[in-house]
Design a protein around this motif. Sequence first.
Motif, PDB file in Angstrom:
ATOM      1  N   GLN A 197      33.922  19.259  35.346  1.00 15.99           N
ATOM      2  CA  GLN A 197      32.477  19.054  35.510  1.00 15.99           C
ATOM      3  C   GLN A 197      31.894  20.250  36.256  1.00 15.99           C
ATOM      4  O   GLN A 197      32.541  20.849  37.115  1.00 15.99           O
ATOM      5  CB  GLN A 197      32.204  17.761  36.275  1.00 15.99           C
ATOM      6  CG  GLN A 197      30.748  17.308  36.234  1.00 15.99           C
ATOM      7  CD  GLN A 197      30.541  16.021  37.000  1.00 15.99           C
ATOM      8  OE1 GLN A 197      30.706  15.991  38.210  1.00 15.99           O
ATOM      9  NE2 GLN A 197      30.170  14.953  36.298  1.00 15.99           N
ATOM     10  N   LEU A 198      30.650  20.572  35.955  1.00 11.27           N
ATOM     11  CA  LEU A 198      29.987  21.722  36.574  1.00 11.27           C
ATOM     12  C   LEU A 198      29.960  21.597  38.098  1.00 11.27           C
ATOM     13  O   LEU A 198      30.206  22.564  38.819  1.00 11.27           O
ATOM     14  CB  LEU A 198      28.561  21.840  36.029  1.00 11.27           C
ATOM     15  CG  LEU A 198      27.862  23.198  36.197  1.00 11.27           C
ATOM     16  CD1 LEU A 198      28.575  24.282  35.398  1.00 11.27           C
ATOM     17  CD2 LEU A 198      26.400  23.084  35.773  1.00 11.27           C
ATOM     18  N   GLU A 199      29.685  20.386  38.581  1.00 12.23           N
ATOM     19  CA  GLU A 199      29.597  20.186  40.030  1.00 12.23           C
ATOM     20  C   GLU A 199      30.950  20.380  40.707  1.00 12.23           C
ATOM     21  O   GLU A 199      31.002  20.817  41.868  1.00 12.23           O
ATOM     22  CB  GLU A 199      29.069  18.778  40.343  1.00 12.23           C
ATOM     23  CG  GLU A 199      27.600  18.569  40.039  1.00 12.23           C
ATOM     24  CD  GLU A 199      27.293  18.404  38.562  1.00 12.23           C
ATOM     25  OE1 GLU A 199      26.099  18.409  38.188  1.00 12.23           O
ATOM     26  OE2 GLU A 199      28.251  18.256  37.758  1.00 12.23           O
ATOM     27  N   LEU A 200      32.032  20.053  40.022  1.00 15.79           N
ATOM     28  CA  LEU A 200      33.361  20.265  40.596  1.00 15.79           C
ATOM     29  C   LEU A 200      33.671  21.747  40.704  1.00 15.79           C
ATOM     30  O   LEU A 200      34.304  22.201  41.668  1.00 15.79           O
ATOM     31  CB  LEU A 200      34.422  19.561  39.749  1.00 15.79           C
ATOM     32  CG  LEU A 200      34.284  18.041  39.597  1.00 15.79           C
ATOM     33  CD1 LEU A 200      35.476  17.477  38.831  1.00 15.79           C
ATOM     34  CD2 LEU A 200      34.172  17.361  40.964  1.00 15.79           C
ATOM     35  N   MET A 201      33.231  22.537  39.717  1.00 16.05           N
ATOM     36  CA  MET A 201      33.410  23.988  39.804  1.00 16.05           C
ATOM     37  C   MET A 201      32.612  24.553  40.973  1.00 16.05           C
ATOM     38  O   MET A 201      33.093  25.422  41.710  1.00 16.05           O
ATOM     39  CB  MET A 201      33.004  24.655  38.482  1.00 16.05           C
ATOM     40  CG  MET A 201      33.973  24.401  37.347  1.00 16.05           C
ATOM     41  SD  MET A 201      33.580  25.315  35.841  1.00 16.05           S
ATOM     42  CE  MET A 201      32.242  24.328  35.193  1.00 16.05           C
ATOM     43  N   ASP A 202      31.398  24.053  41.150  1.00 16.79           N
ATOM     44  CA  ASP A 202      30.593  24.469  42.302  1.00 16.79           C
ATOM     45  C   ASP A 202      31.348  24.210  43.603  1.00 16.79           C
ATOM     46  O   ASP A 202      31.408  25.070  44.487  1.00 16.79           O
ATOM     47  CB  ASP A 202      29.267  23.701  42.343  1.00 16.79           C
ATOM     48  CG  ASP A 202      28.222  24.280  41.394  1.00 16.79           C
ATOM     49  OD1 ASP A 202      28.396  25.424  40.946  1.00 16.79           O
ATOM     50  OD2 ASP A 202      27.232  23.575  41.105  1.00 16.79           O
TER      51      ASP A 202
END
Length: 621
Positions: free
Chosen positions: A379-384
């Motif tokens: 997920q994008l937020e996990l990469m963040d």
Amino acid sequence: MMAFENTVKRSAQEVITPMDSKKRKVEFAKDVSLYPIPNDNDEDKIKNGGELHEFSSAIYARFVKSALDDLEKNDPTHINVIADQLSLDNKSTEKIKPDNLNILLDTLSSNINRIDSSKGIILIQSLITLNRWWELPSVTLSKYIHFIKILCSSIPKWWQDVSMNLISNFSTLSLKAADSHHELLNYFLGVIPSSLHFIDSYLVRFFPNKNDTRKSLVNYISNILHLTRYCKELRFQIWSLIIEKIISIDVELQNELDEMDDDIDSDFEEGEDEDEDEDINLGNSEDEGEGSDDNDELEGVEEYNVEINQNIKELSTKLDAILTLVSENISSEVTPESLENGEGVSVFNTLTTLFKTHILPTYYTRSIQYIMFHLSQQQLELMDSFLVTLIDISFAVHETSEKKIKSLQYLGSYIARAKKLSRTQIIFVASYLTSWLNRYAIEREEEVDQPGGMERFKHFYAAFQALCYIFCFRRNIFKDLDGNWECELDKFFQRMIISKFNPLKYCNENVMLMFARIAQHEDIAYCFSIIENNNNERLRGIVGKAGSNKNSKSSSTGTNSGAPSSTTVWSLATRQQFIDLQSYFPFDPLFLKDYKEMMKDYYIEWSEASGDLESDHESDE
């Protein structure tokens, strides 16, 4: 079932006919179960090994109750007979049959306190350790599980023995085969929550050794990962245990690879990349011309290589299977739904913590870091979150220099290789690095001419190298629609490469050469004249006499106005440590066949980024 063959019901007339009653002959089945008849004559037969007949269910039930009555009178004779039958191997013809085991379990479940004595222990232990109880017929298995629940709920001290037995079976049973084990564990972790502490110790105690079979390791990890789904209290301990064991295998495998000849190591990795065969070509024939001409010595070398090569194959096969299993488990646990309800976030936070405490500080792991590489890209937020973690460690005041450098290596390698990253995320990291490097240069460039070795600036070199590595892979992203460079990278690189820090000299040589080629190709900077000058200075330093240039200008800085060499020369140990750190790229290509295939959709190969500039193998060395 009853052992009688003639089980067809007769009419009332047949039963009362005197002639039939006199002539009827009773026939027994061939697989007669041997159980003692509860009377004096048959007790003698038990003791003397005489022939016994199978009983009806009613008679066997009376026998069990009689045995319990005797136990209360301190006579465990019949209880011991039952215990002995339970302990027999499943192939034994005298092993207790399912029908009679049903009766025994029902009776004991209703009379559990009657066997709670020193003389009843043998019967309880025989039931707890009943051989392959999970393979009992479904009805009997249900009764067995019910009995265990009654036993441990009524006499909680037995749960410790039962749970130890359950967990000890995890290495021999697949997750599906251990379904009943998890049913019991799930039940009692809710009923007896205080048992968490000794169950935790059993999980450590029964974890297979890294030298155990791949099947044992995979079975065990599958089972304890499933345990985390219904016992959140043990999630961190279980994941910590799994990570520690994987690191142990990963490090040993890397050590084995390091011990091999360069030629053998090269053949092994190339064969794994080029040939998708399961067998690994270890190429020990390269060694036949090396060493002494003495045949005994040559044979010793060959045997040593064969032994190491076989060990590498076994370790890589285990590591491949375990990491594939772990990431498959993560994929099923960390879903959009689980992230929404918080469960997936909890798993991510647990593994992020273990990354910081276990993986990041361990030198030169080669594969385990791909757990976070894969997990974060769900997920994008996990990469963040992962990027923020790496940035925080890279520039934290309280962290050690080595950990900061290591984190920067992770940051650069992750941005370069992670396929799911957005353009915004990549440019954000590049902007952060350029801003930090600019400030560092303004504040500390004058220190280069002051006494002190160049190791003072290791942090600067690590950050610059990470940015160059990112640029090599992501250069197409850094141009806006008008063809201008984001973060003014053209001006930034031109300024940095001619600074007194001379990063082209102190960063990884392979990365700097690749950066130089790409920078020239993109018309962003010209580096080769500086690289050539650095090489000439290095050669002059090699041929010069130690200490002879005490009063001369230093060549360490790559400038014409350096400090005296006595203040700028690195100690050999310090320099080697820095070179090793700078040469570590955590997300270099995997050589584990199945795991590499699994990562394919998340991973950028150098061939995808380089075009015709360089092969992946050459650039990633």
